[in-house]
Design an enzyme around this catalytic site. Structure first.
Site, mmCIF file in Angstrom:
data_model
loop_
_atom_site.group_PDB
_atom_site.id
_atom_site.type_symbol
_atom_site.label_atom_id
_atom_site.label_comp_id
_atom_site.label_asym_id
_atom_site.label_seq_id
_atom_site.Cartn_x
_atom_site.Cartn_y
_atom_site.Cartn_z
ATOM 1 N N CYS A 1 0.845 -1.193 0.000
ATOM 2 C CA CYS A 1 0.000 0.000 0.000
ATOM 3 C C CYS A 1 0.884 1.249 0.000
ATOM 4 C CB CYS A 1 -0.948 -0.008 1.200
ATOM 5 S SG CYS A 1 -2.357 1.112 1.016
ATOM 6 N N VAL B 1 3.445 -2.220 -17.806
ATOM 7 C CA VAL B 1 4.185 -1.637 -18.934
ATOM 8 C C VAL B 1 3.766 -0.203 -19.258
ATOM 9 C CG1 VAL B 1 4.701 -1.854 -21.409
ATOM 10 C CG2 VAL B 1 4.799 -3.866 -19.928
ATOM 11 N N GLY C 1 8.767 14.801 -6.771
ATOM 12 C CA GLY C 1 8.411 13.447 -6.333
ATOM 13 C C GLY C 1 7.935 12.565 -7.458
ATOM 14 N N LYS D 1 10.306 -3.752 -18.993
ATOM 15 C CA LYS D 1 9.024 -3.659 -19.681
ATOM 16 C C LYS D 1 9.109 -4.225 -21.093
ATOM 17 C CE LYS D 1 7.291 0.342 -17.098
ATOM 18 N NZ LYS D 1 6.789 1.728 -17.163
ATOM 19 N N GLY E 1 1.766 7.748 -13.833
ATOM 20 C CA GLY E 1 1.965 7.733 -12.389
ATOM 21 C C GLY E 1 1.077 6.727 -11.687
#
Length: 338
Positions: free
Chosen positions: A8, A151, A205, A223, A320
């Protein structure tokens, strides 16, 4: 359908937030989150379904997942106990990627499969390193493993080919698969140096804790391996990918690309030639006629050459946690619909 979430962090929390936003739809589909397991912030289980909004509220106050110990929730001391003993139908794996060993995701996924549970994962490292083992184990146990989130974040790729291109053979794949690298190159086009662009990415970030996994092309290579195995049926591993990241890209290289009428991008390529296999991750100059040349910032995308209908291009404007969490939800709904 009861869901057990492992991990999490940024992606796992975004997945939980998405479950809250889509709670009415999930209730109609009889999908509920019954367990959440973390490495250091506790584990909880509620066979009747966790109040996810309440859990997130308590977690934001205390920093603990197991702060929610009411409304039928039980605190579980050991995450392995969650895998072994509780009742669930689907494991959603949001554990961090370890590109050296692929753990603990590999072990978590295999244990769930051996218990006869379906698996949905966002773990790029585990799927690139142990794709064959995981898929063979799932086939033997008669369960599904879905990995759309590994991916292109939220942009459909595997589901597109599986559901939208039946019978097509993928002859060539090209992709911009790492949003961080694409963002850095976009910032450098505005005149920033590589170091300035990397600092901006970290300040906001937007990069991994170890940014060099992105910068040196390792994540993009992982990937690319998943794509080669899943979409093209190739028996390849990380050692067969020729990788060159963007660490040494200069503003001069960016300007040279502009003068030549193109853009510098970190491009993944898998191409089957007559007697050879070309599988690479390299900074390349793309002409402005190339569909992927227009992807800026954190956008990702792929260009597929098929044997039946030519080229198909897909792209998404973000890469993201929010976008990745949608792929997890899409896979979950896909399982429910099967």
């Amino acid at each position: 359908m009861d869901v057990l979430l492992f991990g999490c962090g940024r992606v796992g929390r975004a997945f939980c937030e998405l479950l809250c936003r889509k709670s009415d739809m999930l209730k109609r589909a009889s999908i509920s989150l019954v367990g959440v397991a973390t490495k250091s912030r506790g584990c909880i289980y509620n066979p009747h379904g966790i109040d996810v909004d309440d859990m997130l509220r308590w977690e934001s106050i205390t920093g603990r997942i197991d702060a929610l110990s009411r409304g039928g929730c039980s605190v579980i001391q050991d995450s392995n106990e969650m895998l072994r003993d509780i009742n669930y139908d689907v494991l959603v794996d949001c554990t961090p990627s370890d590109f050296d060993l692929g753990e603990p995701a590999r072990s978590i996924i295999i244990k769930a499969i051996q218990k006869g549970k379906h698996v949905i994962t966002a773990n790029t490292a585990a799927m690139s390193l142990y794709f064959d083992e995981i898929m063979d184990e799932a086939l033997e146990m008669g369960v599904k493993v879905l990995y759309e989130a590994t991916v292109l974040s939220g942009t459909p790729l595997f589901s597109l080919v599986r559901d939208g291109l039946p019978g097509c053979r993928i002859k060539r794949f090209e992709g911009i698969l790492n949003g961080t690298c694409n963002y850095i190159l976009s910032i450098m086009e505005m005149g920033c140096s590589f170091d300035e662009a990397l600092l901006e990415t970290q300040r906001r970030g937007l990069s991994e804790q170890n940014p060099w996994v992105d910068i040196d092309g390792l994540e993009a290579a992982a990937k690319t391996v998943i794509v080669a195995k899943s979409l093209m049926g190739l028996n390849v591993g990380m050692s067969q990918v020729h990788v060159k990241g963007i660490r040494n890209v200069t503003t001069q290289a960016i300007e040279d690309a502009k003068r030549r009428g193109g853009k510098l991008k970190l491009l993944s390529r898998v191409e089957i030639n007559a007697d050879d296999l070309d599988i690479t991750v390299n900074p390349e100059i793309l002409s402005m006629g190339h569909p992927l040349a227009y992807l800026e910032g954190f956008s990702v995308g792929a260009l597929l050459l098929t044997d039946m209908i030519g080229e198909i291009c897909v792209s998404g404007s973000g890469s993201g946690p929010k976008e990745t969490s949608y792929s997890l939800l899409r896979d979950l709904l896909s399982l429910k619909g099967r």
